[in-house]
Design a protein around this motif. Structure first.
Motif, PDB file in Angstrom:
ATOM      1  N   UNK A  52       0.844  -1.192   0.000  1.00 50.75           N
ATOM      2  CA  UNK A  52       0.000   0.000   0.000  1.00 50.75           C
ATOM      3  C   UNK A  52       0.885   1.249   0.000  1.00 50.75           C
ATOM      4  N   UNK A  53       0.317   2.360  -0.378  1.00 52.11           N
ATOM      5  CA  UNK A  53       1.061   3.620  -0.421  1.00 52.11           C
ATOM      6  C   UNK A  53       1.716   3.904   0.925  1.00 52.11           C
ATOM      7  N   UNK A  54       0.999   3.661   2.010  1.00 56.37           N
ATOM      8  CA  UNK A  54       1.563   3.928   3.341  1.00 56.37           C
ATOM      9  C   UNK A  54       2.780   3.044   3.619  1.00 56.37           C
ATOM     10  N   UNK A  55       2.765   1.815   3.144  1.00 53.00           N
ATOM     11  CA  UNK A  55       3.913   0.919   3.322  1.00 53.00           C
ATOM     12  C   UNK A  55       5.118   1.373   2.529  1.00 53.00           C
ATOM     13  N   UNK A  56       4.884   1.876   1.321  1.00 52.43           N
ATOM     14  CA  UNK A  56       5.977   2.419   0.510  1.00 52.43           C
ATOM     15  C   UNK A  56       6.568   3.636   1.210  1.00 52.43           C
ATOM     16  N   UNK A  57       5.699   4.505   1.708  1.00 56.38           N
ATOM     17  CA  UNK A  57       6.154   5.717   2.386  1.00 56.38           C
ATOM     18  C   UNK A  57       7.025   5.374   3.590  1.00 56.38           C
ATOM     19  N   UNK A  58       6.591   4.397   4.391  1.00 54.37           N
ATOM     20  CA  UNK A  58       7.385   3.985   5.555  1.00 54.37           C
ATOM     21  C   UNK A  58       8.739   3.429   5.121  1.00 54.37           C
ATOM     22  N   UNK A  59       8.733   2.565   4.116  1.00 54.97           N
ATOM     23  CA  UNK A  59       9.976   1.940   3.653  1.00 54.97           C
ATOM     24  C   UNK A  59      10.953   2.970   3.095  1.00 54.97           C
ATOM     25  N   UNK A  60      10.429   3.993   2.438  1.00 60.71           N
ATOM     26  CA  UNK A  60      11.275   4.988   1.783  1.00 60.71           C
ATOM     27  C   UNK A  60      11.560   6.212   2.647  1.00 60.71           C
ATOM     28  N   UNK A  61      10.846   6.355   3.741  1.00 60.87           N
ATOM     29  CA  UNK A  61      11.059   7.513   4.607  1.00 60.87           C
ATOM     30  C   UNK A  61      10.559   8.808   3.997  1.00 60.87           C
ATOM     31  N   UNK A  62       9.495   8.714   3.215  1.00 55.08           N
ATOM     32  CA  UNK A  62       8.904   9.912   2.617  1.00 55.08           C
ATOM     33  C   UNK A  62       7.415   9.940   2.961  1.00 55.08           C
ATOM     34  N   UNK A  63       6.754  11.042   2.663  1.00 49.80           N
ATOM     35  CA  UNK A  63       5.356  11.176   3.067  1.00 49.80           C
ATOM     36  C   UNK A  63       4.435  10.325   2.198  1.00 49.80           C
ATOM     37  N   UNK A  64       3.331   9.927   2.807  1.00 48.83           N
ATOM     38  CA  UNK A  64       2.326   9.152   2.092  1.00 48.83           C
ATOM     39  C   UNK A  64       1.781   9.945   0.903  1.00 48.83           C
ATOM     40  N   UNK A  65       1.612  11.251   1.092  1.00 51.08           N
ATOM     41  CA  UNK A  65       1.087  12.095   0.018  1.00 51.08           C
ATOM     42  C   UNK A  65       2.036  12.121  -1.179  1.00 51.08           C
ATOM     43  N   UNK A  66       3.329  12.195  -0.916  1.00 49.02           N
ATOM     44  CA  UNK A  66       4.315  12.184  -2.003  1.00 49.02           C
ATOM     45  C   UNK A  66       4.265  10.870  -2.769  1.00 49.02           C
ATOM     46  N   UNK A  67       4.186   9.774  -2.022  1.00 48.80           N
ATOM     47  CA  UNK A  67       4.124   8.463  -2.672  1.00 48.80           C
ATOM     48  C   UNK A  67       2.837   8.343  -3.490  1.00 48.80           C
ATOM     49  N   UNK A  68       1.724   8.825  -2.950  1.00 50.34           N
ATOM     50  CA  UNK A  68       0.455   8.744  -3.670  1.00 50.34           C
ATOM     51  C   UNK A  68       0.538   9.488  -4.993  1.00 50.34           C
ATOM     52  N   UNK A  69       1.114  10.688  -4.951  1.00 48.69           N
ATOM     53  CA  UNK A  69       1.251  11.494  -6.175  1.00 48.69           C
ATOM     54  C   UNK A  69       2.105  10.761  -7.204  1.00 48.69           C
ATOM     55  N   UNK A  70       3.221  10.199  -6.767  1.00 47.05           N
ATOM     56  CA  UNK A  70       4.128   9.497  -7.685  1.00 47.05           C
ATOM     57  C   UNK A  70       3.474   8.214  -8.201  1.00 47.05           C
ATOM     58  N   UNK A  71       2.805   7.474  -7.312  1.00 48.88           N
ATOM     59  CA  UNK A  71       2.128   6.244  -7.738  1.00 48.88           C
ATOM     60  C   UNK A  71       1.047   6.559  -8.768  1.00 48.88           C
ATOM     61  N   UNK A  72       0.311   7.654  -8.563  1.00 49.18           N
ATOM     62  CA  UNK A  72      -0.713   8.040  -9.538  1.00 49.18           C
ATOM     63  C   UNK A  72      -0.082   8.380 -10.893  1.00 49.18           C
ATOM     64  N   UNK A  73       1.055   9.076 -10.870  1.00 51.27           N
ATOM     65  CA  UNK A  73       1.760   9.396 -12.119  1.00 51.27           C
ATOM     66  C   UNK A  73       2.240   8.123 -12.811  1.00 51.27           C
ATOM     67  N   UNK A  74       2.798   7.198 -12.021  1.00 50.31           N
ATOM     68  CA  UNK A  74       3.268   5.926 -12.591  1.00 50.31           C
ATOM     69  C   UNK A  74       2.101   5.106 -13.140  1.00 50.31           C
TER      70      UNK A  74
END
Length: 151
Positions: A52-74
């Motif tokens: 999930x986006x939250x799991x990616x954010x935790x693993x990468x040390x970045x915000x959930x919102x940033x991951x969501x934006x990037x995942x949506x672009x991808x």
């Protein structure tokens, strides 16, 4: 400033500098295949298993919102897809598509060449020791933050 404060400041400033340098390197490696460092980072987080986006954010040390934006672009580029998450109805899993996997694999030769240059310069033993020290630092900061938050 105490000696320990100077150590903390030095660790932080050096880490910020390293982050910037690694982002520059990652962008240079990813750009030829149409990705950015951030795209590669998110794709890399889900290569082993969808998260999930939250799991990616935790693993990468970045915000959930940033991951969501990037995942949506991808997802819009066809590099990832959202899948149902059996553990949570609303938090979809992000998974790489064949196109996403192929893009990451196209980075591999340049990634391997840069890894060889880096390790040839500082040595495998020093590179491994640096990695171990950085992991210890990250784990310690996580633990201290958890203590401060009462978790």
């Amino acid at each position: 400033m105490s000696e320990r404060q100077e150590l903390l400041s030095g660790l932080a400033l050096t880490t910020f500098r390293l982050n910037g340098r690694f982002l520059d390197v990652a962008d240079a490696l990813a750009t030829p295949v149409g990705l950015t460092a951030a795209h590669w980072q998110v794709l890399g987080a889900v290569l082993e298993a969808p998260l999930p986006v939250s799991g990616i954010a935790r693993a990468m040390g970045i915000t959930r919102q940033s991951v969501q934006r990037i995942a949506d672009l991808l997802a819009a580029k066809g590099m990832v897809e959202y899948r149902p998450n059996p553990a949570h109805r609303r938090a979809k899993l992000v998974a790489p598509t064949a196109a996403g996997l192929e893009a990451v694999h196209r980075i591999d030769p340049a990634h391997a060449a840069f890894a060889d240059r880096l390790c040839d310069t500082i040595g495998d033993v020093r590179a491994a020791a640096a990695l171990e020290a950085l992991r210890l630092l990250a784990d310690t900061l996580d633990a201290l933050e958890g203590e401060a938050q009462g978790t």
